[in-house]
Scaffold this active site. Sequence first.
Site, PDB file in Angstrom:
ATOM      1  N   ARG A 140      34.266  20.489  66.202  1.00 16.69           N
ATOM      2  CA  ARG A 140      33.192  19.655  66.202  1.00 16.69           C
ATOM      3  C   ARG A 140      31.987  20.167  65.586  1.00 16.69           C
ATOM      4  O   ARG A 140      31.652  19.565  65.665  1.00 16.69           O
ATOM      5  CB  ARG A 140      33.311  18.122  67.344  1.00 16.69           C
ATOM      6  CG  ARG A 140      34.777  17.791  67.314  1.00 16.69           C
ATOM      7  CD  ARG A 140      34.398  16.835  68.923  1.00 16.69           C
ATOM      8  NE  ARG A 140      33.728  15.792  68.314  1.00 16.69           N
ATOM      9  CZ  ARG A 140      33.351  14.746  69.832  1.00 16.69           C
ATOM     10  NH1 ARG A 140      34.035  14.673  70.841  1.00 16.69           N
ATOM     11  NH2 ARG A 140      32.174  14.008  69.184  1.00 16.69           N
ATOM     12  N   ASP A 141      32.254  21.123  65.931  1.00 17.84           N
ATOM     13  CA  ASP A 141      30.563  22.284  65.854  1.00 17.84           C
ATOM     14  C   ASP A 141      31.352  23.408  64.820  1.00 17.84           C
ATOM     15  O   ASP A 141      30.560  24.484  64.857  1.00 17.84           O
ATOM     16  CB  ASP A 141      30.152  22.292  66.949  1.00 17.84           C
ATOM     17  CG  ASP A 141      28.673  22.516  66.630  1.00 17.84           C
ATOM     18  OD1 ASP A 141      28.428  22.573  65.358  1.00 17.84           O
ATOM     19  OD2 ASP A 141      28.064  23.329  67.578  1.00 17.84           O
ATOM     20  N   LEU A 142      32.125  23.754  64.118  1.00 20.88           N
ATOM     21  CA  LEU A 142      32.613  24.817  63.347  1.00 20.88           C
ATOM     22  C   LEU A 142      30.975  24.725  62.133  1.00 20.88           C
ATOM     23  O   LEU A 142      30.994  24.209  61.313  1.00 20.88           O
ATOM     24  CB  LEU A 142      33.677  24.926  62.323  1.00 20.88           C
ATOM     25  CG  LEU A 142      34.323  25.658  61.999  1.00 20.88           C
ATOM     26  CD1 LEU A 142      34.825  27.136  62.967  1.00 20.88           C
ATOM     27  CD2 LEU A 142      35.719  25.656  60.808  1.00 20.88           C
ATOM     28  N   ASN A 165      29.322  30.539  65.440  1.00 23.00           N
ATOM     29  CA  ASN A 165      30.618  29.906  66.260  1.00 23.00           C
ATOM     30  C   ASN A 165      31.277  30.811  65.787  1.00 23.00           C
ATOM     31  O   ASN A 165      32.701  30.162  66.432  1.00 23.00           O
ATOM     32  CB  ASN A 165      30.663  28.069  66.240  1.00 23.00           C
ATOM     33  CG  ASN A 165      29.280  27.552  66.641  1.00 23.00           C
ATOM     34  OD1 ASN A 165      28.854  28.399  67.510  1.00 23.00           O
ATOM     35  ND2 ASN A 165      29.649  26.359  66.869  1.00 23.00           N
TER      36      ASN A 165
END
Length: 784
Positions: free
Chosen positions: A173-175, A179
């Site tokens: 959900r936060d690629l 990250n």
Amino acid sequence: MGEVDGTDEAAGTRRDAGTTRRDEARVPGPRGAAETRRDGPGGTGGASLMRLPAELAERYEAVAELPVQGAESDLLLVRDARGAEHVAKIFRRGYRADRDVWAKLPELGSPHVLRILETGHADGRDYEVTAYAPDGNLRALMDGPLPPEAVADVAAQLADGLTALHRAGIVHRDLKPENVLVLSGDPLRLAIADFGLSKVLEQSVVFASSSRTLAYAAPESLSGQVSPARDWWSLGMIVRELATGRAPFRGLSETVVVDHLATRPVSADDVADPRLRLLCRGLLTRDPRRRWSGAEVAAWLDGGSPPVAEEATGPETGTGLPFKGRRYARRDELARALVAEWADAAQYFFGRGENSEAWRSLRAWLAELPDDGSIELVDGRLTADVDPDLKLLYLVRWLDPDLPPHFLGRRVTAEDLRMLPAYVENPGPEHRVACRLVRELWRHGLLRELAGFAGGADLAGVDEQWRAHAAAWNELARWIRAQDAPPPALAARLPDAGADDPPLVLAMLLALAAHPADVRRKLAEGLERARARTAGAEPVPWFEWLAGGAGDDPLRMLAVLLAAPEAVVEIESAKRARRAEAERTEALRAQRAERERARLAGRGAATGRAVLWTLPLLAVWLSGSWIVGALFGGGPDGGTSSVGGFQRSSGVPFGFLAVLSVVVWGLQCGAEVVLARAQSADYLPHGPWAMFSKVLGAGGRGLSKASQTVSGAAQRTGRRGCGLVLLAGTVPLLLVFLLLAAVTPVAGLLWTLVLIAAPVAHGVAAGVRLHRWRQARGTVTGGA
């Protein structure tokens, strides 16, 4: 894995008394990595966490704060006792890590997912410890366009990591480049990290001070939809940036970015390499159900060219069926729109009955289509007494049979069925829909209906095998529940297929029918883990019986996995009982030791009491010897004489009796001293006089009762009873005098025998008292 819950941890959480100050020491960041201010929820207004929680501070030393920070946590560079450097992620208060993600990450087995070395909770904060990547993150490689081969390598590594995550039911959900850590530069090795938003936060987008996170968010995230397709969109944006050297939406405000994502596609025309352009087009498809996923990316990496869904360039106007602010004239486009807005479409067209305006508009639109099949669709399917979702399924399949099978807005291919157990088992955004999907597929036999879609031909065979598995499972579960060995609570863990809530058994059997080899392998791995968890000093016979007969039967293995938590409960209960018994035994042992210490501490006092309490015996024996010697001892001439009417004869002299009295007292005193040293503080309070005290007490109570009786009789009859009392006291006294007169010739000899018998009797009594004390002490000790 951070969850805004607004509450503190459970009882036992310790709050830090003070706040922490920001130290100026910073670790140089990777090339091109800009600092990110923390303006997100739970931010501390710039305050740094340069003090580790107590649990970590015992084993790690905080070196410095890393320059890139998250909205829900602080990142610290720490060093262990061996000098190795790690990264400690300390969640801020109010954020709680997802324990399910923590549990699943170590089992992924992908080299492209960062391994978490340690997790825990200390000082009111959750924390993670991971390896330190000194080469920074993927942002450091984005100084300009990369060669197509390098971009393809990055895409392959990230796709491998995403596939492993999605297979475990985890959506990142936060690629974004920040990250993705660079484990090594030559050869390039990447790992997906920072699972702060994975599966947990209800907000689909975290608005930080930089638009970088929003720039990689999928369009459906704006409405809160969560699915693995979101991560594949983010991968497409990363690939596009690597290929062009330009960050997406650079210089645009968040409002403009949101508007673009909500209304227009992201073009890949500026990607020079045609192969990379195809990859970007497939990954950046706006419709999440037609977007490329792991299967298409794998085919692209193998040199294939999977089809890309055509994007609509704008809203249609004029004639057509109105829905959600647009008009649709083409059947396939309407089908995609209905799938994308499944819940609203089912309610809009079919949820209000056949008298609603929406249903009448749909029926009129279908009548205008040049297809005689619409009559059968309307009369045979859409007017039937079935759920609105089933009617929408029939409509979508008729509109576009070339569409992949969908139901409830979710794609339902054989590959997708593999992931359903993970969604059903783990509470999360997809849990409710996955549970309903499994139940509806089972109740209405929808896999056979979905087989009519493109790529769904094998679903009919899956449904047949699924129902065969369910029948076999029900027979197995009932047989296991009927056995005497398993505990009664096991029945709830082995329900009939379709009777469980959530329908985990049905989901597992469905995945087994769709992918027998893969699911069988996972069941075998789970069986080994279950055996490892239940192995040890606390055997569970019924579980060993169940696991021992599993063999390679997937249904038996599934039964073992479902029963394993009950076995673990028994093991933990037995461990707790054993610990409680050990603690109780230890407490009793300490109590006995304390009593023994206190008892032995009174040994000296008990010995002194024994000597003092036997001194009256010495006085008794000496007095008796003097009386016997004075009254009955021999005179100077050894003859007889008359004293007060009694004949006095020669007897045992007083000197001999006095010496014998001292010896007797010494023996009695020794017996009491031995008893006192053995009993110590438990030495009888009345010593050798305890028996006499009881006799005197009983006699006193008897005389008191007799006196009360006599007095009461006198009061009732008016007669005085003193004569009877005088007579009762005088007669025994006269008898004693007569007895003394009779034994006077041998009084000295008798007294000598008394002196000899007294220490023997005293020794025997002391032994009896010691034996009874030891028995009582042994009973108390054994009972304790």
